[in-house]
Scaffold this motif. Structure first.
Motif, PDB file in Angstrom:
ATOM      1  N   UNK A  12     137.613 -78.390  58.220  1.00 58.42           N
ATOM      2  CA  UNK A  12     137.805 -76.951  58.039  1.00 58.42           C
ATOM      3  C   UNK A  12     138.299 -76.645  56.628  1.00 58.42           C
ATOM      4  N   UNK A  13     139.201 -77.453  56.115  1.00 58.88           N
ATOM      5  CA  UNK A  13     139.705 -77.248  54.751  1.00 58.88           C
ATOM      6  C   UNK A  13     138.606 -77.462  53.716  1.00 58.88           C
ATOM      7  N   UNK A  14     137.816 -78.509  53.885  1.00 59.02           N
ATOM      8  CA  UNK A  14     136.712 -78.768  52.965  1.00 59.02           C
ATOM      9  C   UNK A  14     135.655 -77.670  53.045  1.00 59.02           C
ATOM     10  N   UNK A  15     135.421 -77.144  54.234  1.00 57.81           N
ATOM     11  CA  UNK A  15     134.465 -76.050  54.396  1.00 57.81           C
ATOM     12  C   UNK A  15     134.940 -74.806  53.638  1.00 57.81           C
ATOM     13  N   UNK A  16     136.227 -74.534  53.721  1.00 51.98           N
ATOM     14  CA  UNK A  16     136.773 -73.381  52.999  1.00 51.98           C
ATOM     15  C   UNK A  16     136.644 -73.558  51.489  1.00 51.98           C
ATOM     16  N   UNK A  17     136.890 -74.753  51.008  1.00 47.78           N
ATOM     17  CA  UNK A  17     136.735 -75.030  49.577  1.00 47.78           C
ATOM     18  C   UNK A  17     135.276 -74.861  49.167  1.00 47.78           C
ATOM     19  N   UNK A  19     132.992 -72.961  50.621  1.00 45.27           N
ATOM     20  CA  UNK A  19     132.674 -71.523  50.636  1.00 45.27           C
ATOM     21  C   UNK A  19     133.204 -70.857  49.370  1.00 45.27           C
ATOM     22  N   UNK A  20     134.416 -71.210  48.973  1.00 44.30           N
ATOM     23  CA  UNK A  20     134.994 -70.651  47.747  1.00 44.30           C
ATOM     24  C   UNK A  20     134.169 -71.041  46.523  1.00 44.30           C
ATOM     25  N   UNK A  21     133.769 -72.297  46.448  1.00 42.39           N
ATOM     26  CA  UNK A  21     132.924 -72.742  45.331  1.00 42.39           C
ATOM     27  C   UNK A  21     131.590 -71.999  45.323  1.00 42.39           C
ATOM     28  N   UNK A  22     131.014 -71.787  46.493  1.00 40.74           N
ATOM     29  CA  UNK A  22     129.737 -71.080  46.576  1.00 40.74           C
ATOM     30  C   UNK A  22     129.889 -69.633  46.115  1.00 40.74           C
ATOM     31  N   UNK A  23     130.963 -68.987  46.531  1.00 39.47           N
ATOM     32  CA  UNK A  23     131.181 -67.600  46.120  1.00 39.47           C
ATOM     33  C   UNK A  23     131.417 -67.490  44.621  1.00 39.47           C
ATOM     34  N   UNK A  24     132.207 -68.388  44.063  1.00 39.60           N
ATOM     35  CA  UNK A  24     132.487 -68.353  42.623  1.00 39.60           C
ATOM     36  C   UNK A  24     131.215 -68.579  41.816  1.00 39.60           C
ATOM     37  N   UNK A  25     130.432 -69.571  42.201  1.00 38.22           N
ATOM     38  CA  UNK A  25     129.214 -69.850  41.436  1.00 38.22           C
ATOM     39  C   UNK A  25     128.172 -68.752  41.623  1.00 38.22           C
ATOM     40  N   UNK A  26     128.097 -68.168  42.816  1.00 40.56           N
ATOM     41  CA  UNK A  26     127.123 -67.092  43.046  1.00 40.56           C
ATOM     42  C   UNK A  26     127.489 -65.847  42.244  1.00 40.56           C
ATOM     43  N   UNK A  68     121.963 -71.884  33.762  1.00 40.29           N
ATOM     44  CA  UNK A  68     121.282 -72.953  34.503  1.00 40.29           C
ATOM     45  C   UNK A  68     122.267 -73.717  35.390  1.00 40.29           C
ATOM     46  N   UNK A  69     123.445 -74.025  34.849  1.00 34.72           N
ATOM     47  CA  UNK A  69     124.433 -74.769  35.641  1.00 34.72           C
ATOM     48  C   UNK A  69     124.927 -73.961  36.833  1.00 34.72           C
ATOM     49  N   UNK A  70     125.207 -72.680  36.623  1.00 30.07           N
ATOM     50  CA  UNK A  70     125.708 -71.878  37.736  1.00 30.07           C
ATOM     51  C   UNK A  70     124.630 -71.667  38.792  1.00 30.07           C
ATOM     52  N   UNK A  71     123.376 -71.549  38.382  1.00 25.35           N
ATOM     53  CA  UNK A  71     122.311 -71.373  39.376  1.00 25.35           C
ATOM     54  C   UNK A  71     122.130 -72.628  40.223  1.00 25.35           C
ATOM     55  N   UNK A  72     122.147 -73.789  39.596  1.00 26.48           N
ATOM     56  CA  UNK A  72     121.995 -75.019  40.371  1.00 26.48           C
ATOM     57  C   UNK A  72     123.204 -75.292  41.252  1.00 26.48           C
ATOM     58  N   UNK A  73     124.399 -74.941  40.788  1.00 26.20           N
ATOM     59  CA  UNK A  73     125.597 -75.111  41.624  1.00 26.20           C
ATOM     60  C   UNK A  73     125.553 -74.161  42.822  1.00 26.20           C
ATOM     61  N   UNK A  74     125.042 -72.963  42.616  1.00 19.15           N
ATOM     62  CA  UNK A  74     124.920 -72.022  43.728  1.00 19.15           C
ATOM     63  C   UNK A  74     123.940 -72.551  44.769  1.00 19.15           C
ATOM     64  N   UNK A  75     122.806 -73.053  44.325  1.00 23.10           N
ATOM     65  CA  UNK A  75     121.822 -73.620  45.252  1.00 23.10           C
ATOM     66  C   UNK A  75     122.410 -74.835  45.965  1.00 23.10           C
ATOM     67  N   UNK A  77     125.640 -75.701  46.530  1.00 18.97           N
ATOM     68  CA  UNK A  77     126.680 -75.375  47.510  1.00 18.97           C
ATOM     69  C   UNK A  77     126.090 -74.629  48.708  1.00 18.97           C
ATOM     70  N   UNK A  78     125.054 -73.820  48.489  1.00 18.44           N
ATOM     71  CA  UNK A  78     124.394 -73.150  49.608  1.00 18.44           C
ATOM     72  C   UNK A  78     123.711 -74.132  50.539  1.00 18.44           C
ATOM     73  N   UNK A  79     123.062 -75.141  49.976  1.00 20.52           N
ATOM     74  CA  UNK A  79     122.423 -76.174  50.795  1.00 20.52           C
ATOM     75  C   UNK A  79     123.476 -76.965  51.567  1.00 20.52           C
ATOM     76  N   UNK A  80     124.573 -77.281  50.909  1.00 20.39           N
ATOM     77  CA  UNK A  80     125.656 -78.002  51.590  1.00 20.39           C
ATOM     78  C   UNK A  80     126.241 -77.172  52.731  1.00 20.39           C
TER      79      UNK A  80
END
Length: 108
Positions: A12-17, A19-26, A68-75, A77-80
């Motif tokens: 649950x803690x890793x999932x929250x992290x 989600x936070x990473x996905x929101x920041x990069x998106x 480019x880096x933020x787009x790939x990180x968003x993809x 983290x979304x896949x994860x």
């Protein structure tokens, strides 16, 4: 006092992290895209060739170095996130469409 750490609490803690990473990069991807768009629009209105070159160089630098880096990180983290949910990738059609569109935008 002993604290018991269960696998569920760690997941649950890793999932929250994640989600936070996905929101920041998106949001970063969206903000950088808006910045590149505004710089490009501004550059089209500049009459001085040196200033125009500087504006387009700044837009190209943002595009090459950060966008480019933020787009790939968003993809990524979304896949994860989709892989870690019980619904996966195929339960909802919009997840697949969003993945394809995000990959297309990231590769362009």
């Amino acid at each position: 006092m002993v604290t018991i750490v269960t696998r569920r609490s760690v997941v649950r803690s890793l999932h929250r992290v994640l989600v936070l990473m996905h929101m920041i990069t998106a949001f970063g991807w969206l903000a950088l895209s808006a910045a590149v768009l505004l710089l490009t629009i501004h550059g089209l209105g500049v009459e001085d060739p040196t200033a125009r070159h500087s504006v387009f160089a700044a837009a190209a630098h943002l595009d090459d170095e950060l966008l480019a880096d933020s787009s790939f990180m968003t993809v990524y983290t979304g896949v994860m996130l989709a892989g870690l949910t019980p619904w996966g990738y195929t339960r909802f059609w919009w997840v697949g469409v969003k993945l394809v569109l995000a990959l297309a935008c990231a590769l362009l």
